[in-house]
Scaffold this motif. Structure first.
Motif, PDB file in Angstrom:
ATOM      1  N   SER A 168      -6.642  -0.216   3.775  1.00 43.47           N
ATOM      2  CA  SER A 168      -5.043   0.628   3.233  1.00 43.47           C
ATOM      3  C   SER A 168      -4.279   1.066   4.219  1.00 43.47           C
ATOM      4  O   SER A 168      -3.860   2.187   4.139  1.00 43.47           O
ATOM      5  N   ASN A 206       0.683  -1.105  -0.019  1.00 40.13           N
ATOM      6  CA  ASN A 206       0.073  -0.047   0.057  1.00 40.13           C
ATOM      7  C   ASN A 206       0.762   1.280   0.085  1.00 40.13           C
ATOM      8  O   ASN A 206       0.615   2.406  -0.676  1.00 40.13           O
ATOM      9  N   GLY A 216      -9.595   5.666   1.736  1.00 44.94           N
ATOM     10  CA  GLY A 216      -9.173   4.587   1.588  1.00 44.94           C
ATOM     11  C   GLY A 216      -7.917   5.035   0.466  1.00 44.94           C
ATOM     12  O   GLY A 216      -7.321   6.100   0.487  1.00 44.94           O
ATOM     13  N   MET A 217      -7.390   4.151  -0.412  1.00 43.89           N
ATOM     14  CA  MET A 217      -6.303   4.285  -1.386  1.00 43.89           C
ATOM     15  C   MET A 217      -6.696   5.663  -2.179  1.00 43.89           C
ATOM     16  O   MET A 217      -5.399   6.261  -2.461  1.00 43.89           O
TER      17      MET A 217
END
Length: 266
Positions: A220, A71, A136-137
């Motif tokens: 993430s 990640n 999140g990402m």
């Protein structure tokens, strides 16, 4: 003629060299201690019980560590790429025809560097919630891109300000189109700064903790957040091993940036 240097300065005092040495010790002794105890065979982080690589082996085979590293690399490389592209376009824009208020716009682009990171994290979190961007990402990449832009911009703008325009003017005199002049003259002179800006942005993103802690989702987790989670369970040699791995990665990329800068000066 006697060489002019710092040794001829009348205000030089005794003890300055020793002070410089102490400064280096103050800066780097904690890192040396961290690396030393990462090879500790025992379970105590600060009590030496022998040399061992067991903590590195345990960390490397750990699935959460691999996921956090993956990640971090995805977020850092994506944010560094986007930030470098935007910073390059901005620097090229400022190098063209001067615009009104340019003297104020250039420092303003670097202003996020002095904003407290916790303020940036809270503001970004509130903004994402307001417009419905999920944590999140995607959110991490967007937020990291924002605070990476000034680091890339300063590096690229500094190189662009020192570039000689003679070759570009010669290309123009030889009837090269603007696109031909850019790719044949400007870009080859600018690429070391672009690469340095990308590496600097990558390192800053890879090490970021505060903004990532606010914006990361359950799936993430980045490497700094993973380390923070390990610390909450107690300081072990495994934490030292993860810290050493992150430190070695950062130093590796810094050395590449230094090498690129040396190539740039030749």
């Amino acid at each position: 003629m006697r060489a002019r240097g710092f040794q001829s300065l009348p205000w030089r005092f005794r003890g300055l060299s020793a002070t410089a040495v102490l400064l280096y010790v103050y800066l780097y002794i904690p890192l040396i201690v961290l690396i030393f105890f990462s090879f500790n065979a025992g379970r105590m982080a600060t009590i030496w019980e022998g040399f061992s690589l067991r903590w590195y082996a345990d960390v490397i085979v750990s699935e959460p560590f691999r996921a956090a590293t993956f990640n971090s690399v995805i977020v850092a490389s994506s944010a560094a790429f986007l930030a470098t592209v935007m910073a390059t376009l901005a620097a090229l824009g400022f190098r063209g025809r001067p615009m009104r208020g340019q003297a104020m716009l250039v420092p303003f682009l670097s202003f996020p560097l002095v904003i407290p990171e916790i303020v940036t994290a809270v503001a970004t979190l509130i903004f994402f919630i307001s417009v419905g961007i999920p944590l999140g990402m995607i959110g991490l990449i967007a937020a990291h891109t924002v605070f990476c832009i000034p680091f890339a911009f300063i590096t690229i703008k500094a190189r662009m300000d020192t570039m000689d325009t003679v070759l570009e003017q010669a290309a123009n005199d030889l009837y090269a189109t603007p696109r031909q002049a850019f790719f044949a003259v400007t870009l080859p002179m600018l690429w070391p700064a672009i690469l340095s800006g990308f590496i600097l942005a990558f390192i800053v993103s890879l090490d970021d903790f505060v903004i990532s802690l606010f914006l990361a989702g359950p799936s993430s987790t980045t490497l700094p957040i993973y380390m923070y989670g390990m610390m909450r369970l107690g300081v072990t040699p495994a934490v030292n091993a993860v810290s050493t791995i992150l430190l070695v990665a950062s130093v590796f990329f810094v050395l590449i940036a230094v090498w690129v800068n040396q190539v740039q000066r030749k």
